[in-house]
Write a protein that holds these residues in place. Structure first.
Motif, PDB file in Angstrom:
ATOM      1  N   ALA A  25       0.737  -1.350  -0.166  1.00 39.37           N
ATOM      2  CA  ALA A  25       0.205   0.055   0.009  1.00 39.37           C
ATOM      3  C   ALA A  25       1.066   1.354   0.056  1.00 39.37           C
ATOM      4  N   TYR A  26       1.860   1.190   0.716  1.00 37.78           N
ATOM      5  CA  TYR A  26       2.856   2.312   0.906  1.00 37.78           C
ATOM      6  C   TYR A  26       3.479   2.635  -0.496  1.00 37.78           C
ATOM      7  N   VAL A  27       3.825   1.629  -1.118  1.00 33.46           N
ATOM      8  CA  VAL A  27       4.537   1.616  -2.361  1.00 33.46           C
ATOM      9  C   VAL A  27       3.528   2.378  -3.286  1.00 33.46           C
ATOM     10  N   THR A  28       2.364   1.640  -3.492  1.00 28.25           N
ATOM     11  CA  THR A  28       1.276   2.426  -4.359  1.00 28.25           C
ATOM     12  C   THR A  28       1.103   3.941  -4.195  1.00 28.25           C
ATOM     13  N   ARG A  33       1.818   9.386  -5.773  1.00 32.77           N
ATOM     14  CA  ARG A  33       1.747  10.830  -5.250  1.00 32.77           C
ATOM     15  C   ARG A  33       1.875  11.883  -6.016  1.00 32.77           C
ATOM     16  N   GLY A  34       2.670  11.800  -6.968  1.00 29.25           N
ATOM     17  CA  GLY A  34       2.693  12.773  -7.916  1.00 29.25           C
ATOM     18  C   GLY A  34       1.441  13.181  -8.611  1.00 29.25           C
ATOM     19  N   ALA A  90      -4.800  -2.494   4.870  1.00 32.78           N
ATOM     20  CA  ALA A  90      -3.994  -1.786   3.748  1.00 32.78           C
ATOM     21  C   ALA A  90      -4.856  -0.672   3.000  1.00 32.78           C
ATOM     22  N   ARG A  91      -5.806  -0.379   3.711  1.00 34.61           N
ATOM     23  CA  ARG A  91      -6.383   1.222   2.932  1.00 34.61           C
ATOM     24  C   ARG A  91      -5.800   2.319   3.265  1.00 34.61           C
ATOM     25  N   ILE A  92      -5.537   3.005   2.225  1.00 35.71           N
ATOM     26  CA  ILE A  92      -4.460   4.182   2.620  1.00 35.71           C
ATOM     27  C   ILE A  92      -5.382   5.546   2.183  1.00 35.71           C
ATOM     28  N   ALA A  93      -4.963   6.503   3.008  1.00 44.79           N
ATOM     29  CA  ALA A  93      -5.760   7.793   2.811  1.00 44.79           C
ATOM     30  C   ALA A  93      -4.904   8.933   3.443  1.00 44.79           C
ATOM     31  N   PHE A 110      -7.265   6.472  -1.484  1.00 42.92           N
ATOM     32  CA  PHE A 110      -6.749   6.227  -2.820  1.00 42.92           C
ATOM     33  C   PHE A 110      -6.252   4.684  -3.085  1.00 42.92           C
ATOM     34  N   THR A 111      -6.730   3.641  -2.054  1.00 43.26           N
ATOM     35  CA  THR A 111      -6.753   2.245  -2.032  1.00 43.26           C
ATOM     36  C   THR A 111      -6.530   1.735  -3.383  1.00 43.26           C
ATOM     37  N   SER A 112      -7.575   1.976  -4.132  1.00 39.92           N
ATOM     38  CA  SER A 112      -7.632   1.215  -5.360  1.00 39.92           C
ATOM     39  C   SER A 112      -7.153   2.143  -6.547  1.00 39.92           C
ATOM     40  N   GLY A 113      -6.563   3.138  -6.427  1.00 42.47           N
ATOM     41  CA  GLY A 113      -5.861   3.898  -7.437  1.00 42.47           C
ATOM     42  C   GLY A 113      -6.720   5.080  -7.782  1.00 42.47           C
ATOM     43  N   GLU A 114      -8.234   5.289  -7.364  1.00 39.58           N
ATOM     44  CA  GLU A 114      -9.005   6.320  -7.535  1.00 39.58           C
ATOM     45  C   GLU A 114      -9.199   7.055  -6.072  1.00 39.58           C
ATOM     46  N   ILE A 115      -9.302   8.428  -6.173  1.00 45.37           N
ATOM     47  CA  ILE A 115      -9.508   8.924  -5.216  1.00 45.37           C
ATOM     48  C   ILE A 115     -10.820   8.955  -4.562  1.00 45.37           C
ATOM     49  N   LYS A 116     -11.321   8.542  -3.390  1.00 45.71           N
ATOM     50  CA  LYS A 116     -12.694   8.525  -2.973  1.00 45.71           C
ATOM     51  C   LYS A 116     -12.573   9.537  -1.806  1.00 45.71           C
ATOM     52  N   LEU A 117     -13.746  10.403  -1.756  1.00 47.10           N
ATOM     53  CA  LEU A 117     -13.713  11.294  -0.368  1.00 47.10           C
ATOM     54  C   LEU A 117     -14.895  10.448   0.481  1.00 47.10           C
ATOM     55  N   ILE A 118     -14.164  10.381   1.678  1.00 46.94           N
ATOM     56  CA  ILE A 118     -15.173   9.666   2.711  1.00 46.94           C
ATOM     57  C   ILE A 118     -14.798  10.234   3.757  1.00 46.94           C
ATOM     58  N   GLY A 119     -15.796   9.983   4.710  1.00 46.04           N
ATOM     59  CA  GLY A 119     -15.676  10.149   6.362  1.00 46.04           C
ATOM     60  C   GLY A 119     -14.444   9.474   6.968  1.00 46.04           C
ATOM     61  N   GLN A 120     -13.942  10.030   8.002  1.00 51.70           N
ATOM     62  CA  GLN A 120     -12.692   9.307   8.441  1.00 51.70           C
ATOM     63  C   GLN A 120     -13.023   8.057   9.139  1.00 51.70           C
ATOM     64  N   PRO A 121     -14.214   7.989   9.793  1.00 52.01           N
ATOM     65  CA  PRO A 121     -14.695   6.891  10.579  1.00 52.01           C
ATOM     66  C   PRO A 121     -14.699   5.441   9.547  1.00 52.01           C
TER      67      PRO A 121
END
Length: 124
Positions: A25-28, A33-34, A90-93, A110-121
């Motif tokens: 997940a971190y490597v992803t 990140r660019g 391994a979900r990353i945000a 952005f775990t899946s490669g696409e940005i999703k805007l979610i609530g922190q919980p």
């Protein structure tokens, strides 16, 4: 506005073990990140315009962020990023505080490669 700021990096792991899944997940994240910043701007602008009519009733919105003036270049002024977070699964945000969701805060997952805007919980 200068967006360069040191933020904490948190990993949620069982037994304080960093698994291969978490490493991947971190490597992803490092590979993406660019492009993340512009994608987060687009996602936040869409979200902000969607909820604008509701929040204008209870928020003191600066002139630069009013509906006719807000843009993808200034919409992230609404949030304060607090940490990069990787969960045990391994979900990353990027997590952020926002006056639009003061109780829970926002997460740009952005775990899946696409940005999703979610609530922190949803991620913590």
């Amino acid at each position: 506005m200068n967006y360069k700021k040191w933020l904490p990096f948190f990993i949620s792991s069982d037994d304080k073990v960093i698994t291969d899944k978490i490493r991947e997940a971190y490597v992803t994240y490092l590979m993406m990140r660019g492009t993340l910043w512009d994608k987060m701007k687009d996602k936040m602008l869409d979200y902000y315009l969607l909820i604008y009519d509701d929040i204008k009733e209870y928020m003191d919105i600066p002139k630069s962020l009013r509906k006719g003036k807000v843009s993808k270049d200034n919409v992230l002024e609404m949030v304060e990023f607090t940490k990069l977070f990787i969960s045990t699964d391994a979900r990353i945000a990027w997590l952020a505080e926002s006056p639009t969701d003061e109780e829970d805060g926002l997460g740009f997952e952005f775990t899946s490669g696409e940005i999703k805007l979610i609530g922190q919980p949803e991620i913590i």
